[in-house]
Enzyme design. Structure first.
Site, PDB file in Angstrom:
ATOM      1  CG  ASP A 123     -10.336  -0.796   5.445  1.00 28.37           C
ATOM      2  OD1 ASP A 123     -10.313  -1.697   7.209  1.00 28.37           O
ATOM      3  OD2 ASP A 123      -9.259  -0.353   5.271  1.00 28.37           O
ATOM      4  CB  SER A 168      -0.664   0.056   1.423  1.00 31.28           C
ATOM      5  OG  SER A 168      -1.674   0.917   1.344  1.00 31.28           O
ATOM      6  CG  ASP A 185      -7.837   2.141   1.268  1.00 29.87           C
ATOM      7  OD1 ASP A 185      -8.893   2.601   1.138  1.00 29.87           O
ATOM      8  OD2 ASP A 185      -7.230   1.559   1.964  1.00 29.87           O
ATOM      9  CE  LYS A 229      -7.147  -2.380   7.381  1.00 31.60           C
ATOM     10  NZ  LYS A 229      -6.832   0.090   7.665  1.00 31.60           N
ATOM     11  N   GLY A 268      -3.179  -4.545   6.398  1.00 31.61           N
ATOM     12  CA  GLY A 268      -2.102  -3.135   7.419  1.00 31.61           C
ATOM     13  C   GLY A 268      -2.560  -2.146   8.328  1.00 31.61           C
ATOM     14  CD  GLU A 318      -8.939  -1.214   1.608  1.00 32.07           C
ATOM     15  OE1 GLU A 318      -7.464  -1.435   0.449  1.00 32.07           O
ATOM     16  OE2 GLU A 318      -8.523  -1.267   2.615  1.00 32.07           O
ATOM     17  CE  LYS A 341      -5.201   0.098   0.871  1.00 35.71           C
ATOM     18  NZ  LYS A 341      -5.047  -0.582   1.842  1.00 35.71           N
ATOM     19  CE  LYS A 381      -3.977   4.615   2.247  1.00 30.07           C
ATOM     20  NZ  LYS A 381      -5.020   3.626   3.240  1.00 30.07           N
TER      21      LYS A 381
HETATM   22  O1  OSB Z   1      -7.059   1.753   4.791  1.00 28.76           O
HETATM   23  O2  OSB Z   1      -5.369   0.279   5.058  1.00 28.76           O
HETATM   24  C1  OSB Z   1      -6.005   1.290   5.468  1.00 28.76           C
HETATM   25  C2  OSB Z   1      -2.816   2.596   6.633  1.00 28.76           C
HETATM   26  C3  OSB Z   1      -3.441   3.177   7.741  1.00 28.76           C
HETATM   27  C4  OSB Z   1      -4.866   3.398   7.937  1.00 28.76           C
HETATM   28  C5  OSB Z   1      -5.225   2.840   7.347  1.00 28.76           C
HETATM   29  C6  OSB Z   1      -4.663   2.030   6.210  1.00 28.76           C
HETATM   30  C7  OSB Z   1      -2.897   1.779   5.790  1.00 28.76           C
HETATM   31  C8  OSB Z   1      -2.977   1.501   4.773  1.00 28.76           C
HETATM   32  C9  OSB Z   1      -1.307   0.411   4.693  1.00 28.76           C
HETATM   33  O3  OSB Z   1      -3.312   1.063   3.994  1.00 28.76           O
HETATM   34  C10 OSB Z   1      -0.763  -0.432   5.183  1.00 28.76           C
HETATM   35  C11 OSB Z   1       0.038  -0.779   6.012  1.00 28.76           C
HETATM   36  O4  OSB Z   1       0.858  -1.145   4.909  1.00 28.76           O
HETATM   37  O5  OSB Z   1       0.237  -1.085   6.806  1.00 28.76           O
HETATM   38 MG    MG Z   2      -8.448   0.707   3.889  1.00 30.96          MG
END
Ligand code: OSB
Ligand code: MG
Length: 369
Positions: free
Chosen positions: A239, A136, A189, A263, A291, A214, A162, A164
């Site tokens: 999520d 991500s 996401d 998660k 994550g 996402e 992924k 954002k």
């Molecule tokens: O939405 O998955 C998420 C990180 C912080 C808060 C929310 C998210 C995320 C990530 C990164 O997408 C996940 C990672 O690399 O641990």
């Molecule tokens: Mg997410």
């Protein structure tokens, strides 16, 4: 098994790079580590994944500390734990606070696996010897930096990328990515940054052949997501909206998503994560492991969970070096050709580097039960 002693630490670790989402930017990671000791002297570790600011869920590092110390840990006093699934029953009188619950529940799973001389993967009923993972990548200031990060990630073999997105940083961003990387497995996401008013824009995302989008809509919604899913071809992955196996069942029944991100912290522990896995497996809905910018202990729990068979899509468990100058476990989590070898030693399968741990510890508590 009886838990006799619990050590709690608060750690502060600086990430190599800031991580930006539609809700904010994080770099200074403050989180909780739990170590439990049972009546035979076995030890188990768990990581609290709440952030210091309540913008992903309502929990924070500090609320986790409060809920653990004042409510959850005292509930374990005198309890005989036959199986780690018992922990969620013991905590059932406490509403929500899932990340606090998961931190100690994960420590009990590790301890229980070590007591039986098996790996956490075996304790969970996992099957894989290695797991495929994705990465991500947070929002970046300019496109060239993002393209460079994608390039590096593809070189490491990550099985999907992924990115954002947020309003104003979506269509043009994704079309630039697709121009440069026309065929890579790509997803986006939104972390709840849109509403149904954005439906025309969200429909236009279909042209980018994303594996999924996402959490486009509100964190507490599964109704509008169902409306949206009927109007777009891209599968929706939920999520923030999924906190339990019951939530997963309802979202699937409504047609709110085609994929679920699991998660451990968000759902209150490994037992509930397994239940969500099972509900989705029966319904033919694939899952992947999300994550929370974890250090090594949280990462180890994610790896074990991902060995369950319906984790068929690459998750967000990137290698330690994507986040940390030096992780708190040995060996660190390594990604080669987009895969992580599942550790073969007991419990979480990694040693905790106590020297490194001490270096980052800013608070300690010890509770005898
Ligand atoms: O939405 O998955 C998420 C990180 C912080 C808060 C929310 C998210 C995320 C990530 C990164 O997408 C996940 C990672 O690399 O641990
Ligand atoms: Mg997410």
């Amino acid at each position: 098994m009886i838990i006799q002693e619990v050590f709690i630490r608060k750690l502060e670790m600086m990430m190599k790079q800031p991580f930006s989402t539609s809700f904010g930017t994080m770099q200074n990671r403050k989180f909780i580590l739990i170590e439990v000791i049972d009546d035979l002297g076995n030890r188990g570790w768990g990581e609290g994944v709440a952030f210091s600011i309540p913008w992903y869920t309502e929990e924070t590092t500090e609320t986790s500390m409060h809920i653990l110390v004042d409510f959850l840990i005292p509930l374990l006093k005198g309890q005989t734990i036959e199986h780690p699934d018992d922990v969620s029953k013991i905590f059932s009188s406490i509403r929500k606070n899932n990340m606090a619950k998961a931190a100690i529940e994960c420590a009990v799973w590790d301890c229980w696996a070590k007591r039986r001389g098996i790996t956490l993967t075996q304790a969970l009923g996992g099957e894989k010897e290695s797991i495929d993972v994705g990465i991500s990548i947070g929002l970046q200031q300019d496109f060239d930096v993002l393209a460079e990060r994608i390039d590096q990630s593809l070189t490491t073999g990550y099985k999907r990328i992924k990115v954002k997105i947020k309003p104003g940083n979506d269509l043009s961003l994704l079309s630039q990515i697709r121009e440069r990387f026309p065929t890579i497995p790509l997803m986006a996401d939104a972390n709840s940054a849109y509403t149904l008013k954005d439906i025309d824009l969200l429909k236009r995302l279909d042209q980018f052949d994303l594996m999924m989008i996402e959490q486009p809509l509100a964190a507490d919604d599964i109704v509008d997501h169902a409306t949206l899913q009927k109007k777009i071809r891209t599968p929706i992955c939920l999520d923030e909206s999924i906190l339990s196996a019951e939530d997963a069942r309802k979202a699937i029944q409504l047609g709110s998503c085609g994929v679920i991100n699991v998660k451990i912290g968000r759902v209150g522990g490994l037992t509930e994560a397994k239940r969500i896995h099972d509900v989705c497996q029966k319904a033919g809905v694939p899952v992947w492991c999300g994550g929370m910018l974890e250090a090594g202990i949280g990462r180890a729990h994610n790896i074990a969970l991902t060995t369950l068979p319906n984790f068929t899509l690459p998750g967000d468990t990137a290698g330690s070096s994507s986040y940390w100058q030096r992780d708190i476990i040995t060996p660190e989590v390594f990604v080669t050709d987009g895969t992580i070898m599942v550790p073969q030693s007991v419990g979480i399968g990694y040693e905790v580097d106590l020297k490194e741990l001490d270096r980052h510890t800013i608070e300690r508590k010890q509770i005898r039960l």
